[in-house]
Design a protein around this motif. Structure first.
Motif, short mmCIF file in Angstrom:
data_model
loop_
_atom_site.label_atom_id
_atom_site.label_comp_id
_atom_site.label_asym_id
_atom_site.label_seq_id
_atom_site.Cartn_x
_atom_site.Cartn_y
_atom_site.Cartn_z
N LEU A 1 13.87 -2.63 -3.03
CA LEU A 1 12.95 -1.91 -3.40
C LEU A 1 12.29 -1.82 -4.85
CD1 LEU A 1 10.84 0.20 -2.31
CD2 LEU A 1 12.46 2.11 -2.65
N LEU A 2 13.49 -1.53 -5.67
CA LEU A 2 13.09 -1.45 -7.08
C LEU A 2 12.71 -2.72 -7.39
CD1 LEU A 2 16.29 0.82 -8.39
CD2 LEU A 2 13.89 1.53 -7.89
N SER B 1 11.08 -5.25 -6.07
CA SER B 1 9.69 -5.59 -5.59
C SER B 1 8.70 -4.65 -6.10
CB SER B 1 9.78 -5.40 -4.01
OG SER B 1 9.93 -4.07 -3.54
N LEU B 2 9.18 -3.22 -6.49
CA LEU B 2 8.25 -2.43 -7.21
C LEU B 2 7.93 -2.71 -8.74
CD1 LEU B 2 9.33 0.98 -6.45
CD2 LEU B 2 6.88 0.08 -5.88
N LEU C 1 5.60 -5.96 -8.50
CA LEU C 1 4.30 -5.43 -8.12
C LEU C 1 3.61 -4.90 -9.43
CD1 LEU C 1 2.33 -5.47 -5.76
CD2 LEU C 1 3.19 -3.18 -5.19
N CYS C 2 4.34 -3.94 -10.27
CA CYS C 2 3.99 -3.42 -11.29
C CYS C 2 3.58 -4.32 -12.28
CB CYS C 2 4.71 -2.17 -11.83
SG CYS C 2 4.94 -0.78 -10.95
N LEU D 1 11.19 -0.28 1.74
CA LEU D 1 11.34 1.19 1.58
C LEU D 1 11.69 1.71 3.11
CD1 LEU D 1 10.67 3.92 0.22
CD2 LEU D 1 8.15 3.78 1.29
N VAL E 1 7.39 -4.52 -0.67
CA VAL E 1 7.75 -3.07 -0.85
C VAL E 1 7.80 -2.06 0.29
CG1 VAL E 1 6.78 -1.06 -2.34
CG2 VAL E 1 6.40 -3.30 -3.09
#
Length: 100
Positions: free
Chosen positions: A74-75, A77-78, A81-82, A45, A41
Motif C-alpha cells: 500500500l505504501l 504503490s501510493l 502514484l504520487c 488497501l 492501491v
C-alpha cells in the motif's frame, strides 16, 4: 533615465504559477497505466483491511507476514502514484526516478 527603464530590458518576466492543484498531472500515467496503478492501491488497501479484520489466530506468523507485505504494498504503490501524478517527476528528472 528612470530606474524602471533600465531594469525592464534586462530582467526576465516572472513565470506564471502552475494552475494545477498540488501540481497534479496525469501526463506520465496515460492509457492503461493509471487504472492499473489505482487498482494496485485499491487492492493493497483491501488486503490491509481484510488482515485487520482477523481477531484471533493460533499461529500468527503468516498473518504478521501478510500484514507487513500488504502494508508495504500500500505504501509503495501510493508513493509511486504520487511520484508519477505530481511535479516530483519533473523536479527530480526521469533518470533519477527510474534509478530509484
Amino acid at each position: 533615465m528612470e530606474n524602471g527603464a533600465v531594469y525592464n530590458d534586462t530582467t526576465e518576466p516572472q513565470a506564471k504559477p502552475s494552475r494545477r492543484p498540488f501540481g497534479c498531472t496525469l501526463r506520465h500515467l496515460r492509457g492503461w497505466r493509471l487504472p492499473i496503478a489505482a487498482l494496485q492501491v485499491g487492492l493493497s488497501l483491501v488486503a490491509l483491511i481484510c488482515e485487520e479484520i482477523v481477531e484471533d489466530c493460533i499461529k500468527c506468523g503468516g498473518l504478521y507476514f501478510f500484514e507487513f507485505t500488504s502494508c508495504s504494498a500500500l505504501l509503495l504503490s501510493l508513493l509511486i502514484l504520487c511520484v508519477y501524478c505530481t511535479d516530483v517527476y519533473e523536479t527530480f528528472g526521469e533518470d533519477k526516478v527510474q534509478t530509484v
